[in-house]
Design a protein around this motif. Structure first.
Motif, PDB file in Angstrom:
ATOM      1  N   GLU A  75      44.001  61.242  38.428  1.00  0.00           N
ATOM      2  CA  GLU A  75      42.802  60.073  38.536  1.00  0.00           C
ATOM      3  C   GLU A  75      42.628  59.215  37.532  1.00  0.00           C
ATOM      4  N   ARG A  76      42.932  58.189  37.656  1.00  0.00           N
ATOM      5  CA  ARG A  76      42.798  57.106  36.496  1.00  0.00           C
ATOM      6  C   ARG A  76      41.466  56.784  35.918  1.00  0.00           C
ATOM      7  N   ALA A  77      40.346  57.341  36.488  1.00  0.00           N
ATOM      8  CA  ALA A  77      39.054  57.132  35.691  1.00  0.00           C
ATOM      9  C   ALA A  77      39.002  57.625  34.505  1.00  0.00           C
ATOM     10  N   ALA A  78      39.202  58.806  34.260  1.00  0.00           N
ATOM     11  CA  ALA A  78      39.216  59.506  32.942  1.00  0.00           C
ATOM     12  C   ALA A  78      40.203  58.963  31.932  1.00  0.00           C
ATOM     13  N   LEU A  79      41.214  58.413  32.300  1.00  0.00           N
ATOM     14  CA  LEU A  79      42.174  57.924  31.760  1.00  0.00           C
ATOM     15  C   LEU A  79      41.587  56.397  31.219  1.00  0.00           C
ATOM     16  N   ASP A  80      40.975  55.954  32.244  1.00  0.00           N
ATOM     17  CA  ASP A  80      40.278  54.500  31.698  1.00  0.00           C
ATOM     18  C   ASP A  80      39.242  54.660  30.700  1.00  0.00           C
ATOM     19  N   SER A  81      38.316  55.659  30.828  1.00  0.00           N
ATOM     20  CA  SER A  81      37.357  55.749  29.982  1.00  0.00           C
ATOM     21  C   SER A  81      37.747  55.978  28.558  1.00  0.00           C
ATOM     22  N   ALA A  82      38.844  56.744  28.368  1.00  0.00           N
ATOM     23  CA  ALA A  82      39.442  57.013  27.016  1.00  0.00           C
ATOM     24  C   ALA A  82      39.998  55.558  26.463  1.00  0.00           C
ATOM     25  N   ALA A  83      40.665  54.837  27.385  1.00  0.00           N
ATOM     26  CA  ALA A  83      41.327  53.672  26.689  1.00  0.00           C
ATOM     27  C   ALA A  83      40.093  52.863  26.475  1.00  0.00           C
ATOM     28  N   SER A  84      39.053  52.771  27.198  1.00  0.00           N
ATOM     29  CA  SER A  84      38.040  51.842  26.905  1.00  0.00           C
ATOM     30  C   SER A  84      37.456  52.259  25.582  1.00  0.00           C
ATOM     31  N   TRP A  85      37.366  53.528  25.157  1.00  0.00           N
ATOM     32  CA  TRP A  85      36.523  53.858  24.119  1.00  0.00           C
ATOM     33  C   TRP A  85      37.464  53.173  22.702  1.00  0.00           C
ATOM     34  N   ILE A  86      38.743  53.477  22.854  1.00  0.00           N
ATOM     35  CA  ILE A  86      39.635  52.948  21.913  1.00  0.00           C
ATOM     36  C   ILE A  86      39.675  51.681  21.864  1.00  0.00           C
ATOM     37  N   GLU A  87      39.822  50.779  22.760  1.00  0.00           N
ATOM     38  CA  GLU A  87      39.714  49.484  22.933  1.00  0.00           C
ATOM     39  C   GLU A  87      38.490  48.749  22.151  1.00  0.00           C
ATOM     40  N   GLU A  88      37.420  49.351  22.432  1.00  0.00           N
ATOM     41  CA  GLU A  88      36.231  48.970  21.843  1.00  0.00           C
ATOM     42  C   GLU A  88      36.184  48.978  20.400  1.00  0.00           C
ATOM     43  N   SER A  89      36.563  50.019  19.828  1.00  0.00           N
ATOM     44  CA  SER A  89      36.870  50.152  18.269  1.00  0.00           C
ATOM     45  C   SER A  89      37.781  49.251  17.933  1.00  0.00           C
ATOM     46  N   ARG A  90      38.868  48.891  18.469  1.00  0.00           N
ATOM     47  CA  ARG A  90      39.873  47.684  18.193  1.00  0.00           C
ATOM     48  C   ARG A  90      39.398  46.497  18.363  1.00  0.00           C
ATOM     49  N   ARG A  91      38.381  46.178  19.114  1.00  0.00           N
ATOM     50  CA  ARG A  91      38.160  45.080  19.490  1.00  0.00           C
ATOM     51  C   ARG A  91      36.954  44.608  18.200  1.00  0.00           C
ATOM     52  N   VAL A  92      36.019  45.694  17.779  1.00  0.00           N
ATOM     53  CA  VAL A  92      35.080  45.562  16.762  1.00  0.00           C
ATOM     54  C   VAL A  92      35.720  45.077  15.664  1.00  0.00           C
ATOM     55  N   TRP A  93      37.048  46.021  15.214  1.00  0.00           N
ATOM     56  CA  TRP A  93      37.705  46.028  14.099  1.00  0.00           C
ATOM     57  C   TRP A  93      38.385  44.376  13.962  1.00  0.00           C
ATOM     58  N   THR A  94      38.817  44.119  15.087  1.00  0.00           N
ATOM     59  CA  THR A  94      39.578  42.820  15.035  1.00  0.00           C
ATOM     60  C   THR A  94      38.715  41.644  15.002  1.00  0.00           C
ATOM     61  N   GLU A  95      37.343  41.956  15.692  1.00  0.00           N
ATOM     62  CA  GLU A  95      36.372  40.637  15.445  1.00  0.00           C
ATOM     63  C   GLU A  95      35.914  40.558  14.154  1.00  0.00           C
ATOM     64  N   ARG A  96      35.848  41.516  13.402  1.00  0.00           N
ATOM     65  CA  ARG A  96      35.357  41.424  11.988  1.00  0.00           C
ATOM     66  C   ARG A  96      36.336  40.834  11.147  1.00  0.00           C
ATOM     67  N   PHE A  97      37.636  40.989  11.409  1.00  0.00           N
ATOM     68  CA  PHE A  97      38.599  40.140  10.690  1.00  0.00           C
ATOM     69  C   PHE A  97      38.734  38.722  11.009  1.00  0.00           C
ATOM     70  N   ASP A  98      38.497  38.262  12.279  1.00  0.00           N
ATOM     71  CA  ASP A  98      38.316  36.931  12.795  1.00  0.00           C
ATOM     72  C   ASP A  98      37.246  36.494  12.138  1.00  0.00           C
ATOM     73  N   LYS A  99      36.293  37.043  11.942  1.00  0.00           N
ATOM     74  CA  LYS A  99      34.881  36.396  11.295  1.00  0.00           C
ATOM     75  C   LYS A  99      35.327  36.086   9.909  1.00  0.00           C
ATOM     76  N   LEU A 100      35.938  36.947   9.102  1.00  0.00           N
ATOM     77  CA  LEU A 100      36.160  36.964   7.871  1.00  0.00           C
ATOM     78  C   LEU A 100      37.201  35.705   7.784  1.00  0.00           C
ATOM     79  N   ASP A 101      37.922  35.668   8.625  1.00  0.00           N
ATOM     80  CA  ASP A 101      39.008  34.445   8.424  1.00  0.00           C
ATOM     81  C   ASP A 101      38.217  32.935   8.861  1.00  0.00           C
ATOM     82  N   GLU A 102      37.370  33.043   9.706  1.00  0.00           N
ATOM     83  CA  GLU A 102      36.743  31.765   9.950  1.00  0.00           C
ATOM     84  C   GLU A 102      35.778  31.574   8.768  1.00  0.00           C
TER      85      GLU A 102
END
Lengths: 118, 118
Positions: A75-102
């Motif tokens: 069932e892909r749903a549980a796999l999706d929710s785990a992936a989403s959690w990780i992606e959110e952390s990666r997004r925040v981490w990346t965004e922070r560096f983008d802002k610093l860069d800017e």
DNA sequence: TGGTTAGTTAGCTGTCAAGTTAACTAAGTT
DNA sequence: AACTTAGTTAACTTGACAGCTAACTAACCA
């Protein structure tokens, strides 16, 4: 503890076991019976059965009945929710560096009195 | 057991704990000291210290020294490898359905004798 | 030098998970 | 009815892990 958190707890815990990851990877290629899933492992059938129960309880797989067989289905749903959690952390981490860069580009483009004297 | 598998084992096991996920999420927004990280939790400092050790051992965070402070820093590599593993399973799963879909379209477009008589 | 702040280490307890064997259920076969 | 196949449940052992308190190290401060 929220339901979502418990779902993530159990999904990540399920994926922490290499046997269960192998089972998930196998099921991604198509449904399979318990004996088919157990074949590659040096483990008793009850052991595999337990792993399947763990995967079922966190929603990663579902099981139906077909005569005396119990085909397992990913069932892909549980796999999706785990992936989403990780992606959110990666997004925040990346965004922070983008802002610093800017910010650094801003400084270079038009240095203010305040910033220039620091 | 390969090094990669052990890395995934420990990373998923680390992410299975809600306290550790909260710490990771906090660190995605920027580095922090042990006391800063411990503040939101109803837990003793040694407890948090243990969690940080777990996160450090699987490579999710790194720690440096700065006077008597030990600022924690999120390392994206371990997060990336966990995400990659999940993505690969999702990719296979998706690909399988795409192929099935394609096959069904083929059947409809030019049904062979063999397939038509089943 | 004595105290404070920041954090880790050690030792303990309770819980949970992985694996085993042995015994069971349920469906199909002869 | 007796046997085989597919799988689960029960009971047990072992090992890891979360949390605690108490005691420690290390750096700074007065």
């Amino acid at each position: 503890m929220t339901v979502v958190q418990e779902q993530l707890d159990s999904t990540f815990a399920a994926l922490a076991d290499p046997t269960r990851r192998a089972i998930v990877a196998r099921l991604a290629r198509g449904d399979a019976t318990v004996n088919e899933l157990a074949a590659p492992f040096a483990m008793t059938l009850p052991g595999v059965s337990k792993h399947l129960k763990v995967l079922e309880r966190c929603g990663l797989i579902s099981r139906t009945r077909h005569a005396q067989f119990r085909p397992c289905h990913l069932e892909r749903a549980a796999l999706d929710s785990a992936a989403s959690w990780i992606e959110e952390s990666r997004r925040v981490w990346t965004e922070r560096f983008d802002k610093l860069d800017e910010h650094l580009r801003d400084l270079q483009a038009k240095p203010s009195q305040d910033e220039a004297t620091q």
